[in-house]
Motif scaffolding. Structure first.
Motif, PDB file in Angstrom:
ATOM      1  N   ASP A  40     -41.837  -7.293  56.904  1.00  0.00           N
ATOM      2  CA  ASP A  40     -41.850  -6.785  55.541  1.00  0.00           C
ATOM      3  C   ASP A  40     -43.318  -6.621  55.171  1.00  0.00           C
ATOM      4  OD1 ASP A  40     -41.846  -6.355  52.825  1.00  0.00           O
ATOM      5  OD2 ASP A  40     -40.396  -7.929  52.394  1.00  0.00           O
ATOM      6  N   LEU A  41     -43.771  -5.394  55.043  1.00  0.00           N
ATOM      7  CA  LEU A  41     -45.181  -5.131  54.832  1.00  0.00           C
ATOM      8  C   LEU A  41     -45.700  -5.701  53.519  1.00  0.00           C
ATOM      9  CD1 LEU A  41     -45.376  -1.520  56.254  1.00  0.00           C
ATOM     10  CD2 LEU A  41     -45.897  -3.667  57.402  1.00  0.00           C
ATOM     11  N   GLY A  42     -44.811  -6.020  52.597  1.00  0.00           N
ATOM     12  CA  GLY A  42     -45.224  -6.598  51.336  1.00  0.00           C
ATOM     13  C   GLY A  42     -45.293  -8.129  51.374  1.00  0.00           C
ATOM     14  N   GLN A  43     -44.807  -8.723  52.435  1.00  0.00           N
ATOM     15  CA  GLN A  43     -44.761 -10.179  52.542  1.00  0.00           C
ATOM     16  C   GLN A  43     -45.496 -10.641  53.799  1.00  0.00           C
ATOM     17  OE1 GLN A  43     -43.494 -12.309  50.435  1.00  0.00           O
ATOM     18  NE2 GLN A  43     -42.519 -10.863  49.070  1.00  0.00           N
ATOM     19  N   PRO A  44     -46.159 -11.798  53.727  1.00  0.00           N
ATOM     20  CA  PRO A  44     -46.763 -12.345  54.945  1.00  0.00           C
ATOM     21  C   PRO A  44     -45.663 -12.803  55.898  1.00  0.00           C
ATOM     22  CG  PRO A  44     -47.001 -13.886  53.112  1.00  0.00           C
ATOM     23  CD  PRO A  44     -46.392 -12.622  52.554  1.00  0.00           C
ATOM     24  N   ALA A  45     -45.993 -12.864  57.174  1.00  0.00           N
ATOM     25  CA  ALA A  45     -45.026 -13.309  58.177  1.00  0.00           C
ATOM     26  C   ALA A  45     -44.645 -14.765  57.911  1.00  0.00           C
ATOM     27  CB  ALA A  45     -45.628 -13.178  59.570  1.00  0.00           C
ATOM     28  N   ALA A  46     -43.407 -15.099  58.199  1.00  0.00           N
ATOM     29  CA  ALA A  46     -42.977 -16.494  58.095  1.00  0.00           C
ATOM     30  C   ALA A  46     -43.813 -17.324  59.056  1.00  0.00           C
ATOM     31  CB  ALA A  46     -41.497 -16.608  58.441  1.00  0.00           C
ATOM     32  N   HIS A  47     -44.128 -18.551  58.632  1.00  0.00           N
ATOM     33  CA  HIS A  47     -44.972 -19.441  59.424  1.00  0.00           C
ATOM     34  C   HIS A  47     -44.110 -20.546  60.019  1.00  0.00           C
ATOM     35  CE1 HIS A  47     -49.063 -21.747  59.612  1.00  0.00           C
ATOM     36  NE2 HIS A  47     -48.570 -21.492  60.799  1.00  0.00           N
TER      37      HIS A  47
END
Length: 87
Positions: free
Chosen positions: A8-15
């Motif tokens: 999701d380009l609007g959200q950072p990747a899950a960590h």
């Protein structure tokens, strides 16, 4: 072939925090999770996992039940007592 998650380009990747003491296994797990578009941190001991999990927010913890040192189940109980990692 493993499914690839579309970021999701609007959200950072899950960590994801991975506790794995075997270097070969941790390398494979890291590679698979990164290919799925996730941010990955790998530690080799439950003590280090506790330290890191209480300092940084993680979306998911993957814990090796047979890690050396502090038993992983004890680490889980400790994480449940910490306000930052309780939920």
């Amino acid at each position: 072939m493993a499914a690839r998650l579309e970021p999701d380009l609007g959200q950072p990747a899950a960590h994801v925090l991975v506790l794995e003491d075997c270097p070969q296994t941790s390398a494979h797990v890291r590679q698979a999770l990164q290919r799925a578009g996730l941010q990955v941190s790998v530690v080799a001991t439950a003590e280090r996992a506790l330290e890191l999990a209480t300092r940084e927010p993680f979306d998911l913890l993957l814990l090796d039940l047979s890690s050396p040192g502090l038993h992983t189940i004890e680490a889980c109980h400790a994480l449940r007592k910490e306000p930052a990692t309780r939920d």
